[in-house]
Design an enzyme around this catalytic site. Structure first.
Site, PDB file in Angstrom:
ATOM      1  N   ARG A 145       0.846  -1.187   0.000  1.00  0.00           N
ATOM      2  CA  ARG A 145       0.000   0.000   0.000  1.00  0.00           C
ATOM      3  C   ARG A 145       0.887   1.245   0.000  1.00  0.00           C
ATOM      4  O   ARG A 145       2.018   1.219   0.488  1.00  0.00           O
ATOM      5  CB  ARG A 145      -0.911   0.014   1.226  1.00  0.00           C
ATOM      6  CG  ARG A 145      -1.794  -1.226   1.368  1.00  0.00           C
ATOM      7  CD  ARG A 145      -2.553  -1.191   2.693  1.00  0.00           C
ATOM      8  NE  ARG A 145      -3.422  -2.354   2.842  1.00  0.00           N
ATOM      9  CZ  ARG A 145      -3.062  -3.484   3.458  1.00  0.00           C
ATOM     10  NH1 ARG A 145      -1.833  -3.608   3.971  1.00  0.00           N
ATOM     11  NH2 ARG A 145      -3.915  -4.494   3.564  1.00  0.00           N
ATOM     12  N   LYS A 169      -1.707  -2.826   8.042  1.00  0.00           N
ATOM     13  CA  LYS A 169      -2.869  -2.466   8.851  1.00  0.00           C
ATOM     14  C   LYS A 169      -2.872  -3.267  10.149  1.00  0.00           C
ATOM     15  O   LYS A 169      -2.465  -4.418  10.179  1.00  0.00           O
ATOM     16  CB  LYS A 169      -4.154  -2.731   8.064  1.00  0.00           C
ATOM     17  CG  LYS A 169      -4.379  -1.756   6.909  1.00  0.00           C
ATOM     18  CD  LYS A 169      -5.722  -1.999   6.253  1.00  0.00           C
ATOM     19  CE  LYS A 169      -5.997  -0.973   5.159  1.00  0.00           C
ATOM     20  NZ  LYS A 169      -7.310  -1.186   4.515  1.00  0.00           N
ATOM     21  N   HIS A 238      -3.074   2.092  -5.772  1.00  0.00           N
ATOM     22  CA  HIS A 238      -3.812   0.841  -5.595  1.00  0.00           C
ATOM     23  C   HIS A 238      -3.984   0.091  -6.912  1.00  0.00           C
ATOM     24  O   HIS A 238      -4.151  -1.136  -6.920  1.00  0.00           O
ATOM     25  CB  HIS A 238      -5.170   1.112  -4.949  1.00  0.00           C
ATOM     26  CG  HIS A 238      -5.477   0.175  -3.826  1.00  0.00           C
ATOM     27  ND1 HIS A 238      -4.798   0.192  -2.618  1.00  0.00           N
ATOM     28  CD2 HIS A 238      -6.365  -0.842  -3.720  1.00  0.00           C
ATOM     29  CE1 HIS A 238      -5.265  -0.749  -1.832  1.00  0.00           C
ATOM     30  NE2 HIS A 238      -6.214  -1.398  -2.475  1.00  0.00           N
ATOM     31  N   ARG A 241      -1.184  -2.099  -7.054  1.00  0.00           N
ATOM     32  CA  ARG A 241      -1.420  -3.222  -6.135  1.00  0.00           C
ATOM     33  C   ARG A 241      -2.287  -4.279  -6.820  1.00  0.00           C
ATOM     34  O   ARG A 241      -2.019  -5.483  -6.722  1.00  0.00           O
ATOM     35  CB  ARG A 241      -2.086  -2.693  -4.865  1.00  0.00           C
ATOM     36  CG  ARG A 241      -2.298  -3.710  -3.740  1.00  0.00           C
ATOM     37  CD  ARG A 241      -2.624  -2.929  -2.476  1.00  0.00           C
ATOM     38  NE  ARG A 241      -3.260  -3.726  -1.453  1.00  0.00           N
ATOM     39  CZ  ARG A 241      -2.613  -4.455  -0.543  1.00  0.00           C
ATOM     40  NH1 ARG A 241      -1.293  -4.526  -0.571  1.00  0.00           N
ATOM     41  NH2 ARG A 241      -3.269  -5.128   0.378  1.00  0.00           N
ATOM     42  N   HIS A 264      -3.466  -9.415   3.677  1.00  0.00           N
ATOM     43  CA  HIS A 264      -4.892  -9.520   3.977  1.00  0.00           C
ATOM     44  C   HIS A 264      -5.130 -10.555   5.070  1.00  0.00           C
ATOM     45  O   HIS A 264      -4.533 -11.627   5.049  1.00  0.00           O
ATOM     46  CB  HIS A 264      -5.682  -9.926   2.733  1.00  0.00           C
ATOM     47  CG  HIS A 264      -5.818  -8.831   1.729  1.00  0.00           C
ATOM     48  ND1 HIS A 264      -6.063  -9.065   0.398  1.00  0.00           N
ATOM     49  CD2 HIS A 264      -5.740  -7.477   1.858  1.00  0.00           C
ATOM     50  CE1 HIS A 264      -6.136  -7.907  -0.240  1.00  0.00           C
ATOM     51  NE2 HIS A 264      -5.945  -6.946   0.617  1.00  0.00           N
ATOM     52  N   TYR A 273      -9.979  -8.109  -4.201  1.00  0.00           N
ATOM     53  CA  TYR A 273      -8.952  -7.218  -4.728  1.00  0.00           C
ATOM     54  C   TYR A 273      -8.186  -7.804  -5.900  1.00  0.00           C
ATOM     55  O   TYR A 273      -7.406  -7.121  -6.545  1.00  0.00           O
ATOM     56  CB  TYR A 273      -7.948  -6.854  -3.622  1.00  0.00           C
ATOM     57  CG  TYR A 273      -8.400  -5.708  -2.765  1.00  0.00           C
ATOM     58  CD1 TYR A 273      -7.826  -4.459  -2.881  1.00  0.00           C
ATOM     59  CD2 TYR A 273      -9.410  -5.878  -1.826  1.00  0.00           C
ATOM     60  CE1 TYR A 273      -8.238  -3.399  -2.098  1.00  0.00           C
ATOM     61  CE2 TYR A 273      -9.835  -4.832  -1.029  1.00  0.00           C
ATOM     62  CZ  TYR A 273      -9.239  -3.593  -1.171  1.00  0.00           C
ATOM     63  OH  TYR A 273      -9.659  -2.546  -0.390  1.00  0.00           O
TER      64      TYR A 273
END
Length: 297
Positions: A145, A169, A238, A241, A264, A273
């Protein structure tokens, strides 16, 4: 903004380690919600289920995408869940609200020849080109990211494997390998890009003044590259990505591996995604289905 809302945002920042971009989204969602309360003369504490339904209708009347409406409702549901932990008299008015269905869409990605065109555009013999190439190489080679990219420090780069350690994250750390093209670009950048040689910090990517580059700065770099690349009209971090994941899957990588590389938690998130191109789907189908091809006699 109410004091409990400020406390909620601080909790997201300190305890959940949300990025500045995510925090801004939560903040803006709360500001819009407060504006609705003022218009309708509704008190935050007495807001109830029927009001939540009216707010959902209000959001749709703003011609917002279902994904945006879904996110805004999720923000408020999370906010009230937090408030309930601070005050036993609070009831979550959004808990029974049916979550808006998200639109199904194929994430945008670049074809391999488009990526080659982007790399060809970036100068190899200028200071700015050295830095811009590392940005492009890292985003495409690792699928990280943009928030993870700008926080990479020199100690996070391992040239022996090679790969990079990133903090994702939820403050979760992961290691993502990268290839020879990316390694060589980083080595040349560290060796020849003067601004980074005189910094007092340890961030890998810097602007032309030697300060750590921002997410906005990365987007500016990418947009500048696109403007000078024939046949490519749109780019954002993104999208690279998506491209990273798509190209891995097209070359046979399994979904679990891609999930790990992307950072993830749930496999279903990776499924949303990532996707394979229509050409690849047809190729797999033709090779796998017994009646896909008619044998010549």
């Amino acid at each position: 903004m109410e004091e409990i809302q400020v406390t909620f945002l601080n909790m997201l920042k300190v305890e959940r380690n949300f990025s500045a971009h995510t925090l801004k989204s939560y903040h803006d969602d709360l500001v819009q919600f407060n504006h609705f309360l003022e218009q309708e003369l509704i008190n935050l504490r007495t807001f109830e289920y029927k009001d939540a339904r009216n707010y959902l209708s209000y959001l749709y009347s703003q011609n917002l995408k279902r994904t945006t409406v879904s996110r805004k409702i999720s923000t408020l549901r999370t906010f009230y869940e937090f408030w309930m932990t601070q005050d036993e008299t609070i009831i979550n008015p959004f808990v029974q609200l049916v979550h808006p269905k998200k639109e199904n869409y194929l994430p945008q990605f670049f074809y391999e020849e488009e990526m080659e065109a982007l790399f060809e555009t970036v100068a190899k013999d200028t200071k700015k080109g050295l830095r811009d190439r590392v940005i492009l190489e890292l985003l495409y080679a690792t699928g990280i990211r943009v928030s993870e990219l700008v926080n990479i420090q020199l100690k996070d780069i391992d040239m022996s494997l090679p790969g990079v350690k990133v903090l994702g994250k939820g403050n979760k750390e992961r290691f993502v390998p990268f290839g020879e093209f990316c390694r060589q670009s980083i080595e040349q950048y560290l060796r020849e890009f003067k601004p980074i040689q005189h910094t007092k910090h340890s961030f890998l990517l810097v602007n032309m003044n030697g300060a750590p580059i921002t997410e906005r700065g990365v987007r500016y770099v990418l947009n500048d590259v696109v403007k000078r690349t024939a046949g490519v009209t749109e780019i954002h971090p993104h999208k690279l990505r998506h491209t990273f994941a798509t190209h891995l899957l097209n070359q046979g990588a399994d979904l679990r591996t891609v999930q790990s590389l992307l950072g993830h938690v749930n496999l279903s998130t990776t499924g949303r995604y990532t996707h394979v191109s229509n050409q690849q789907l047809r190729k797999v189908y033709l090779n796998a289905h017994p009646r896909a091809k008619k044998e010549s006699k």
